[in-house]
Design an enzyme around this catalytic site. Structure first.
Site, PDB file in Angstrom:
ATOM      1  N   LYS A  97       0.841  -1.204   0.000  1.00 20.80           N
ATOM      2  CA  LYS A  97       0.000   0.000   0.000  1.00 20.80           C
ATOM      3  C   LYS A  97       0.873   1.250   0.000  1.00 20.80           C
ATOM      4  CE  LYS A  97      -1.648   2.504   3.338  1.00 20.80           C
ATOM      5  NZ  LYS A  97      -1.622   3.845   2.722  1.00 20.80           N
TER       6      LYS A  97
ATOM      7  N   SER B 131       5.928   7.582   9.928  1.00 17.13           N
ATOM      8  CA  SER B 131       6.266   8.368  11.116  1.00 17.13           C
ATOM      9  C   SER B 131       6.243   7.499  12.378  1.00 17.13           C
ATOM     10  CB  SER B 131       5.276   9.517  11.267  1.00 17.13           C
ATOM     11  OG  SER B 131       3.988   8.989  11.484  1.00 17.13           O
TER      12      SER B 131
ATOM     13  N   CYS C 112      14.026  10.597   5.950  1.00 20.93           N
ATOM     14  CA  CYS C 112      14.151  10.133   7.336  1.00 20.93           C
ATOM     15  C   CYS C 112      15.579  10.330   7.822  1.00 20.93           C
ATOM     16  CB  CYS C 112      13.724   8.677   7.438  1.00 20.93           C
ATOM     17  SG  CYS C 112      14.551   7.603   6.266  1.00 20.93           S
TER      18      CYS C 112
ATOM     19  N   GLU D  53      10.169   1.131  10.201  1.00 15.92           N
ATOM     20  CA  GLU D  53      11.205   2.115   9.842  1.00 15.92           C
ATOM     21  C   GLU D  53      10.578   3.483  10.050  1.00 15.92           C
ATOM     22  OE1 GLU D  53      14.216   1.603   9.216  1.00 15.92           O
ATOM     23  OE2 GLU D  53      14.358  -0.476   8.574  1.00 15.92           O
TER      24      GLU D  53
ATOM     25  N   GLU E 108      11.418  16.366  14.736  1.00 15.58           N
ATOM     26  CA  GLU E 108      11.779  16.060  13.349  1.00 15.58           C
ATOM     27  C   GLU E 108      11.051  17.057  12.443  1.00 15.58           C
ATOM     28  OE1 GLU E 108      10.125  12.481  11.454  1.00 15.58           O
ATOM     29  OE2 GLU E 108      11.991  12.303  10.351  1.00 15.58           O
TER      30      GLU E 108
ATOM     31  N   THR F 202       2.639   7.004  13.729  1.00 16.00           N
ATOM     32  CA  THR F 202       1.869   5.945  13.073  1.00 16.00           C
ATOM     33  C   THR F 202       2.472   4.577  13.401  1.00 16.00           C
ATOM     34  OG1 THR F 202       1.442   7.505  11.294  1.00 16.00           O
ATOM     35  CG2 THR F 202       0.823   5.245  10.888  1.00 16.00           C
TER      36      THR F 202
HETATM   37  P1  NAD Z   1       2.852   8.450   7.902  1.00 18.35           P
HETATM   38  O1  NAD Z   1       3.137   7.667   9.116  1.00 18.35           O
HETATM   39  O2  NAD Z   1       1.887   9.543   7.958  1.00 18.35           O
HETATM   40  O3  NAD Z   1       2.345   7.499   6.724  1.00 18.35           O
HETATM   41  C1  NAD Z   1       3.080   6.387   6.276  1.00 18.35           C
HETATM   42  C2  NAD Z   1       2.136   5.385   5.653  1.00 18.35           C
HETATM   43  O4  NAD Z   1       1.278   4.864   6.664  1.00 18.35           O
HETATM   44  C3  NAD Z   1       1.230   5.928   4.562  1.00 18.35           C
HETATM   45  O5  NAD Z   1       1.094   4.940   3.553  1.00 18.35           O
HETATM   46  C4  NAD Z   1      -0.089   6.125   5.311  1.00 18.35           C
HETATM   47  O6  NAD Z   1      -1.205   6.059   4.458  1.00 18.35           O
HETATM   48  C5  NAD Z   1      -0.072   4.957   6.275  1.00 18.35           C
HETATM   49  N1  NAD Z   1      -0.866   5.146   7.487  1.00 18.35           N
HETATM   50  C6  NAD Z   1      -1.291   6.301   8.051  1.00 18.35           C
HETATM   51  N2  NAD Z   1      -1.963   6.042   9.205  1.00 18.35           N
HETATM   52  C7  NAD Z   1      -1.942   4.701   9.366  1.00 18.35           C
HETATM   53  C8  NAD Z   1      -2.445   3.825  10.376  1.00 18.35           C
HETATM   54  N3  NAD Z   1      -3.100   4.282  11.444  1.00 18.35           N
HETATM   55  N4  NAD Z   1      -2.231   2.503  10.237  1.00 18.35           N
HETATM   56  C9  NAD Z   1      -1.552   2.023   9.187  1.00 18.35           C
HETATM   57  N5  NAD Z   1      -1.049   2.805   8.193  1.00 18.35           N
HETATM   58  C10 NAD Z   1      -1.244   4.121   8.291  1.00 18.35           C
HETATM   59  O7  NAD Z   1       4.295   8.925   7.397  1.00 18.35           O
HETATM   60  P2  NAD Z   1       4.617   9.874   6.156  1.00 18.35           P
HETATM   61  O8  NAD Z   1       4.209  11.245   6.541  1.00 18.35           O
HETATM   62  O9  NAD Z   1       4.119   9.256   4.906  1.00 18.35           O
HETATM   63  O10 NAD Z   1       6.204   9.776   6.118  1.00 18.35           O
HETATM   64  C11 NAD Z   1       7.027  10.647   6.822  1.00 18.35           C
HETATM   65  C12 NAD Z   1       7.617   9.971   8.031  1.00 18.35           C
HETATM   66  O11 NAD Z   1       8.196   8.730   7.652  1.00 18.35           O
HETATM   67  C13 NAD Z   1       8.746  10.746   8.669  1.00 18.35           C
HETATM   68  O12 NAD Z   1       8.640  10.688  10.071  1.00 18.35           O
HETATM   69  C14 NAD Z   1       9.992  10.011   8.218  1.00 18.35           C
HETATM   70  O13 NAD Z   1      11.119  10.193   9.036  1.00 18.35           O
HETATM   71  C15 NAD Z   1       9.511   8.623   8.179  1.00 18.35           C
HETATM   72  N6  NAD Z   1      10.324   7.816   7.273  1.00 18.35           N
HETATM   73  C16 NAD Z   1      11.110   6.838   7.789  1.00 18.35           C
HETATM   74  C17 NAD Z   1      11.937   6.104   6.965  1.00 18.35           C
HETATM   75  C18 NAD Z   1      12.833   5.026   7.513  1.00 18.35           C
HETATM   76  O14 NAD Z   1      13.286   4.192   6.742  1.00 18.35           O
HETATM   77  N7  NAD Z   1      13.115   4.980   8.797  1.00 18.35           N
HETATM   78  C19 NAD Z   1      11.942   6.358   5.605  1.00 18.35           C
HETATM   79  C20 NAD Z   1      11.121   7.376   5.104  1.00 18.35           C
HETATM   80  C21 NAD Z   1      10.302   8.082   5.956  1.00 18.35           C
END
Ligand code: NAD
Length: 472
Positions: A171, A223, A278, A244, A375, A226
Site C-alpha cells: 500500500k 512516522s 528520514c 522504519e 523532526e 503511526t
Molecule cells: P505516515 O506515518 O503519515 O504514513 C506512512 C504510511 O502509513 C502511509 O502509507 C499512510 O497512508 C499509512 N498510514 C497512516 N496512518 C496509518 C495507520 N493508522 N495505520 C496504518 N497505516 C497508516 O508517514 P509519512 O508522513 O508518509 O512519512 C514521513 C515519516 O516517515 C517521517 O517521520 C519520516 O522520518 C519517516 N520515514 C522513515 C523512513 C525510515 O526508513 N526509517 C523512511 C522514510 C520516511
C-alpha cells in the site's frame, strides 16, 4: 489502461479499479493530477486472499527462480526510467534529477536484494542426529510505504519480502500512489498472479490493513506516531513487524574540515529531497572555531539553490509534498520566530500555488527549542555550536530518535572513533545517506523496530525452523 484517471490496482494478477476513487494532487501546482482507486474492505480481502492463495507455490520455487523474477522486475523499472521519473516528480514534487535517482535506485535495489542469500546452519551432525536450522517464509506480508521516496522505499520491502518466499500486499501513501500503481502495471506479467498485490486508498486503508487477520507480518515505513499504532494493531495476532520510523539525525562537524569544500555537502545532507528524508541531517553541530565561517558559507551556497516546480529545468528543490506537512513545517518556523531565534535565511513561505517553503537556516537556537528537538522533515535547518566532543555527543544522543547521524573531519580515524559513539542505527563519516541493499538499515529507540537490507533484513521476513533427524 489509460494514464488519465485510469490508474488501477493489481490484485491476483489483474488490474482492477474500485467503486470509489480519490484525487492525487501535484504539490507544485495544487492541481489534480489523476485519481487512484479507493480500495474498500472487500478489495483488501480480495488482495489478501490472492496473496494467501499464491504463497505456497511461490515458496515452493527455488531461491534462484525467485531471484530471476526480482531481477526481471528491476529490469522493468530500469527500462521505464523516463516515464516513471516524470510521474514521480508530478505527484511527489522532487526535481527530475532526484526522481531519476530514486527510480534507478529502485530498480537496482530489487536486483541487489535478489543477490542475497539465507543462512542454513548445521548445528549438530553426530552419530546420533543431524540438527539443522533453516529459514522459512512467514506467509503473507502487508507493506506500507510513505510519500517521501514512494518507489524505492516500497522496493526495500518488495525485494527481501518476495525473495524469501512470502507474498505481499503493498500500500503506497495516498499522497503518492501513482508511481507505485504504474510499477504494478509494468510487472503484472513478470510476477506470478497474487504474489505481489498493490492496493491504494485513503486514511482508512492503513488501519484496515494492519488489523487484517490475513497478514503474518507488517512492514511499515512512516512516522513514529503511526508506527506506534501499527505495533498496537499487530499485537492481537502477534504479527511480526518491521518499523522504519522517523529520525532527528545529528551531523557533527569537526574544526579541521575545509570550510569552502564541505559547505555544499553539508547543505545537501540537510536539504536533499527538500529535507523530507528520514535520514536527512536535522541538527547540525559545528565546532565553535569554524562556526561563523561555515555558517556563512552554507548560507551563501543556499542562496544559489533554485527552489521551484520539479518538472522545470534547473530546479534543485521542489515543493513540500502535501498540505499537512507544509503546515507543520511553517508551524516550526513560526515557533522559531516567536522564540526570537536568529533566522539567517528564508523564513517566509513563498506565495502559492504550490507548497513552497524557502530554504530556511536558523543560527544557533537553544538546544531545547522545537526545531532542534523535533523532526522537521522539511527545508529548515538549525545550526548549533559545540566546543568539545563529550558535550556534542551528549547532545547528539539525547534524543528519542536514533536513526542516522554523521561525523565530518579531515582525520578519518578520529571521526570514526566519534561515529562509533553516536547512538544511531547508521552513522556515516564524511558522507551521508549512502545506503545499500546489502547492509542492515534501521533505527534505534523510537526510530524503529528491526532492520531492512542485508542478510539481517532478509531474516526478518522469515522464521527459524530447526529440523532434528535421529540417525540409525
Ligand atoms: P505516515 O506515518 O503519515 O504514513 C506512512 C504510511 O502509513 C502511509 O502509507 C499512510 O497512508 C499509512 N498510514 C497512516 N496512518 C496509518 C495507520 N493508522 N495505520 C496504518 N497505516 C497508516 O508517514 P509519512 O508522513 O508518509 O512519512 C514521513 C515519516 O516517515 C517521517 O517521520 C519520516 O522520518 C519517516 N520515514 C522513515 C523512513 C525510515 O526508513 N526509517 C523512511 C522514510 C520516511
Amino acid at each position: 489502461m489509460a494514464n488519465n484517471g485510469g490508474y488501477a490496482m493489481l490484485i491476483g494478477g489483474k488490474l482492477v479499479g474500485a467503486d470509489q476513487r480519490f484525487d492525487v494532487l501535484n504539490p507544485a501546482t495544487e492541481q489534480v493530477l489523476a485519481s487512484a482507486p479507493d480500495a474498500s474492505e472487500a478489495d483488501l480481502d480480495a488482495a489478501v486472499a490472492a496473496a494467501r492463495a499464491a504463497q505456497p507455490a511461490w515458496a515452493a520455487k527455488t531461491m534462484d527462480e525467485r531471484r530471476a523474477v526480482l531481477n526481471a522486475m528491476g529490469d522493468a523499472i530500469l527500462a521505464n526510467v523516463d516515464e516513471l521519473k516524470r510521474l514521480l516528480t508530478s505527484e511527489q514534487g522532487k526535481p527530475h534529477h532526484e526522481a531519476e535517482g530514486e527510480v534507478i535506485g529502485a530498480g537496482y535495489w530489487l536486483k541487489g536484494a535478489a543477490s542475497l542469500d539465507l543462512p542454513r546452519e548445521v548445528v549438530e551432525d553426530s552419530a546420533e542426529r543431524r540438527v539443522e536450522t533453516r529459514r522459512v517464509p512467514l506467509g503473507v506480508v502487508g507493506a506500507i510505504a510513505p510519500w517521501n521516496f514512494p518507489l524505492i522505499l516500497a522496493m526495500f520491502k518488495v525485494g527481501p519480502g518476495l525473495l524469501t518466499g512470502n507474498t505481499m500486499v503493498l500500500k503506497p501513501s495516498p499522497f503518492t500512489p501513482l508511481t507505485t500503481l504504474r510499477f504494478a502495471e509494468l510487472v503484472k506479467d513478470i510476477v506470478p498472479a497474487g504474489v505481489l498485490n498493490v492496493i491504494t486508498g485513503g486514511d482508512r486503508l492503513g488501519p484496515w490493513l494492519t488489523a487484517h487477520p490475513g497478514f503474518d507480518k507488517i512492514s511499515f515505513t512512516g512516522s513514529t506516531a503511526t508506527g506506534r499504532k501499527v505495533m498496537e494493531s499487530a499485537a492481537p495476532r502477534l504479527k511480526r513487524i518491521t518499523l522504519e520510523l522517523g529520525g532527528n539525525d545529528p551531523a557533527i562537524v569537526m574544526p579541521d574540515v575545509d570550510v569552502a569544500e564541505i559547505a555544499p555537502k553539508l547543505f545537501w545532507a540537510a536539504f536533499n529531497n527538500n529535507g523530507q528524508i528520514c535520514i536527512a541531517t536535522k541538527r547540525m553541530y559545528i565546532h565553535k572555531d569554524i562556526y561563523a565561517p561555515l555558517r556563512d558559507a552554507i548560507v551563501e551556497y543556499a542562496k544559489t539553490v533554485k527552489v521551484g516546480d520539479g518538472s522545470e529545468q534547473g530546479t534543485q528543490i521542489g515543493p513540500i509534498n502535501n498540505r499537512a506537512q507544509y503546515d507543520r513545517v511553517k508551524g516550526l518556523i513560526a515557533d522559531s520566530r516567536a522564540q526570537g531565534h536568529n533566522i539567517v535565511l528564508g523564513g517566509d513561505a513563498i506565495e502559492g500555488p504550490g507548497y513552497f517553503i524557502p530554504v530556511t537556516i536558523i543560527d544557533n537556537p537553544p538546544e531545547t527549542s522545537r526545531i532542534v528537538q523535533e523532526e522537521q522533515f522539511g527545508p529548515v535547518l538549525p545550526l548549533l555550536q559545540f566546543d568539545n566532543v563529550e558535550d556534542v555527543l551528549a547532545r547528539a544522543n539525547a534524543s528519542d530518535y536514533g536513526l542516522g547521524g554523521s561525523v565530518w573531519s579531515a582525520d578519518t580515524d578520529r571521526a570514526l572513533a566519534i561515529a562509533e559513539r553516536v547512538a544511531s542505527g547508521t552513522v556515516w563519516v564524511n558522507e551521508t545517506q549512502a545506503l545499500s541493499p546489502l547492509a542492515a538499515f534501521g533505527g534505534m529507540r523510537q526510530s524503529g523496530v528491526g532492520v531492512e537490507g542485508g542478510r539481517e533484513g532478509l531474516m526478518e521476513y522469515t522464521a527459524a525452523q530447526t529440523i532434528s533427524v535421529r540417525k540409525g
